[in-house]
Design an enzyme around this catalytic site. Structure first.
Site, mmCIF file in Angstrom:
data_model
loop_
_atom_site.group_PDB
_atom_site.id
_atom_site.type_symbol
_atom_site.label_atom_id
_atom_site.label_comp_id
_atom_site.label_asym_id
_atom_site.label_seq_id
_atom_site.Cartn_x
_atom_site.Cartn_y
_atom_site.Cartn_z
ATOM 1 N N THR A 126 0.792 0.995 -4.509
ATOM 2 C CA THR A 126 0.260 -0.335 -4.811
ATOM 3 C C THR A 126 -0.801 -0.215 -5.889
ATOM 4 O O THR A 126 -1.428 0.840 -6.037
ATOM 5 C CB THR A 126 -0.363 -0.986 -3.560
ATOM 6 N N SER B 246 -2.785 4.004 7.507
ATOM 7 C CA SER B 246 -3.950 3.186 7.179
ATOM 8 C C SER B 246 -4.866 2.890 8.357
ATOM 9 O O SER B 246 -6.017 2.532 8.151
ATOM 10 C CB SER B 246 -3.504 1.877 6.547
ATOM 11 N N SER C 37 12.811 6.178 10.436
ATOM 12 C CA SER C 37 11.557 5.533 10.079
ATOM 13 C C SER C 37 10.459 5.950 11.056
ATOM 14 O O SER C 37 10.652 5.894 12.276
ATOM 15 C CB SER C 37 11.802 4.013 10.127
ATOM 16 N N THR D 11 9.377 -14.139 -10.280
ATOM 17 C CA THR D 11 8.784 -14.079 -11.615
ATOM 18 C C THR D 11 8.037 -12.765 -11.805
ATOM 19 O O THR D 11 7.364 -12.281 -10.892
ATOM 20 C CB THR D 11 7.847 -15.282 -11.821
ATOM 21 N N LYS E 85 -5.047 -1.514 -4.020
ATOM 22 C CA LYS E 85 -6.043 -0.812 -3.201
ATOM 23 C C LYS E 85 -6.854 0.133 -4.092
ATOM 24 O O LYS E 85 -7.766 -0.312 -4.768
ATOM 25 C CB LYS E 85 -5.352 -0.186 -2.002
ATOM 26 N N ARG F 160 -7.052 -14.529 14.430
ATOM 27 C CA ARG F 160 -7.696 -14.040 13.206
ATOM 28 C C ARG F 160 -8.489 -15.152 12.533
ATOM 29 O O ARG F 160 -7.970 -16.245 12.319
ATOM 30 C CB ARG F 160 -6.651 -13.539 12.221
ATOM 31 N N HIS G 221 -2.104 4.077 0.535
ATOM 32 C CA HIS G 221 -3.505 4.380 0.826
ATOM 33 C C HIS G 221 -3.962 5.692 0.204
ATOM 34 O O HIS G 221 -5.036 6.191 0.523
ATOM 35 C CB HIS G 221 -3.756 4.384 2.337
ATOM 36 N N THR H 166 -2.055 -5.313 14.790
ATOM 37 C CA THR H 166 -2.227 -4.316 13.733
ATOM 38 C C THR H 166 -2.277 -2.901 14.327
ATOM 39 O O THR H 166 -1.772 -1.958 13.742
ATOM 40 C CB THR H 166 -3.507 -4.613 12.924
#
Ligand SMILES: *Cc1c(COP(=O)(O)O)cnc(C)c1O
Length: 417
Positions: A246, A190, A138, A279, A249, A25, A218, A365
């Protein structure tokens, strides 16, 4: 000395292997211009480019109201949270943000984490390690953050074939009666852009007394009347025990969350290490996330424009034979290449010759043999940009690749395998 471990040698050799396989990458150093997205300056190659692979799906990262909310909060409150949630880090904008997310998903409670990754890994790990004798079912295509959570939870796990209800049920019947079960899956996947059969999975969960855990990363911001995701679009929010999302995105900022029942949130808040021992999100970020969620909820026309652009672009691809994988049912448009080296070359040529940035997606990926470009139009991509993009794709894919309609079928059968 020779009997000592050669650390650098090992690291170098591992990276060499990646390079040989075409999977190394390289990051592109980008500077987006506020107000001009999807245009950006590419510091690596020293030129202006158009981004076609960003997850800031609605351009909210540059929305003036969101930017202002962050600046204003920094001026008023400062930039740091100053501690974990337990030790003086629970700042007011963060509390209001959790209330907003609770209301977005019509749940009783929400917890914000520093990222979606941490939200997944912490929640699943906590449940896996604490619920006595839990079995996690899963989906095989689940994101790395869920896989990590399941693995670290150290409970029993069973992997069901992607979106395969029959296989899921088969695995459910194997679980001894009375044991707690959790089904972990995503709504929009995704890399293939496909959508899971949420209602059917909920039906199975009811039948077998399982909890449902849905990653809507997504989908949040993009689907449903207020951007609550696919579960909202299909009226199924109530049936999902834990919705994970999230703010990085569709909402364009950073941070992750879960929305769930009061007691479940209290449990994860109390026992989740990734929640307690890190934190808290800082106030300006929380203020920006809050502004973004509110804006996106209220502006359905953003979603409409996104989906119009996606449809337009998909049609343009179909017209010239660009091999869009048929798996896609969403704003994610995977274009099949099927070879890691070729995939990288195509991506490089788009950049070098057309100033278009689409990152190639290679193993790990996606599975080997299914390498692809992953294109994500936004409401801010103009028709002119789309025409440029199509012209560029036609050129770099070349005639022999575009002629071959088989390619698309092949891509889907590999992806499903
Ligand atoms: C990106 C992603 C995450 C992680 O979310 P971040 O906020 O980027 O950490 C989780 N699940 C899926 C499916 C993702 O694609």
């Amino acid at each position: 000395m020779s009997d000592m471990f050669d650390y650098d040698g090992f690291l170098t050799k591992s990276i060499q292997k990646l390079k040989l396989a075409g999977n190394y990458r390289e990051f592109t150093d980008l500077e987006r211009y506020a107000g001009k997205y999807p245009k950006a300056y590419d510091h690596t190659n020293k030129r202006e480019i158009t981004i076609w692979c960003n997850n800031d799906y609605l351009g909210m990262g540059q929305n003036p109201e969101v930017v202002l909310a962050m600046k204003k909060c920094a001026d008023e409150i400062g930039v740091g949270a100053g501690g974990t949630r337990n030790i003086a880090g629970t700042n007011h904008p963060l509390v209001v943000l959790e209330e907003e997310i609770t209301s977005l998903h019509k749940k009783e409670s929400a917890l914000v984490f520093t990222s979606g990754y941490v939200a997944n890994s912490t929640t699943l790990r906590t449940l896996g390690s604490m619920l006595p004798d839990l079995v996690i079912l899963s989906d095989e295509c689940n994101h790395a953050s869920m896989i990590e959570g399941v693995r670290f939870g150290k409970c029993e796990k069973k992997i069901f074939r992607h979106n395969d209800l029959k296989h899921l049920e088969e695995l459910l019947t194997e679980v001894e009666k009375g044991r707690p079960i959790l089904i972990a899956f995503e709504s929009v996947y995704s890399m293939d852009g496909d959508i899971s059969p949420i209602k059917d999975i909920c039906d199975l969960a009811d039948q077998y007394g399982a909890l449902t855990y849905l990653d809507e990363v997504h989908a949040v911001g993009l689907y449903g009347e207020e951007g609550g995701g696919i579960a909202q679009r299909e009226g199924l929010e109530e049936r999902i025990d834990i919705i994970q999302g999230t703010m990085a995105k569709g909402f364009g900022v950073i941070g992750g969350y879960i929305a769930t029942t009061k007691v479940m949130a209290d449990f994860i808040r109390s026992f989740g290490h990734g929640f307690i021992f890190s934190t808290a999100m800082n106030p300006p970020t929380a203020a920006a996330c809050l502004a973004s969620v509110r804006y996106v909820r209220a502006h359905n026309e953003l979603r409409e424009k996104l989906h119009t652009n996606v449809d337009t672009f998909k049609n343009m691809c179909a017209d010239v034979g660009i091999p869009v994988m048929r798996s896609t049912q969403s704003h994610i448009i995977p274009i099949f290449v099927g070879d890691p080296v070729k995939c990288r070359q195509i991506s490089n040529r788009l950049m070098d010759e057309y100033n278009i940035f689409v990152q190639h997606i290679n193993h790990p990926t996606v599975p080997r043999g299914t390498e692809r470009l992953r294109v994500t139009p936004t409401p801010l991509h103009t028709e002119e940009m789309m025409h440029e993009m199509i012209e560029a794709l036609v050129d770099v894919f070349g005639e022999e690749m575009l002629k071959d309609g088989q390619l698309i079928l092949e891509a889907d059968s590999i992806a499903a395998a």
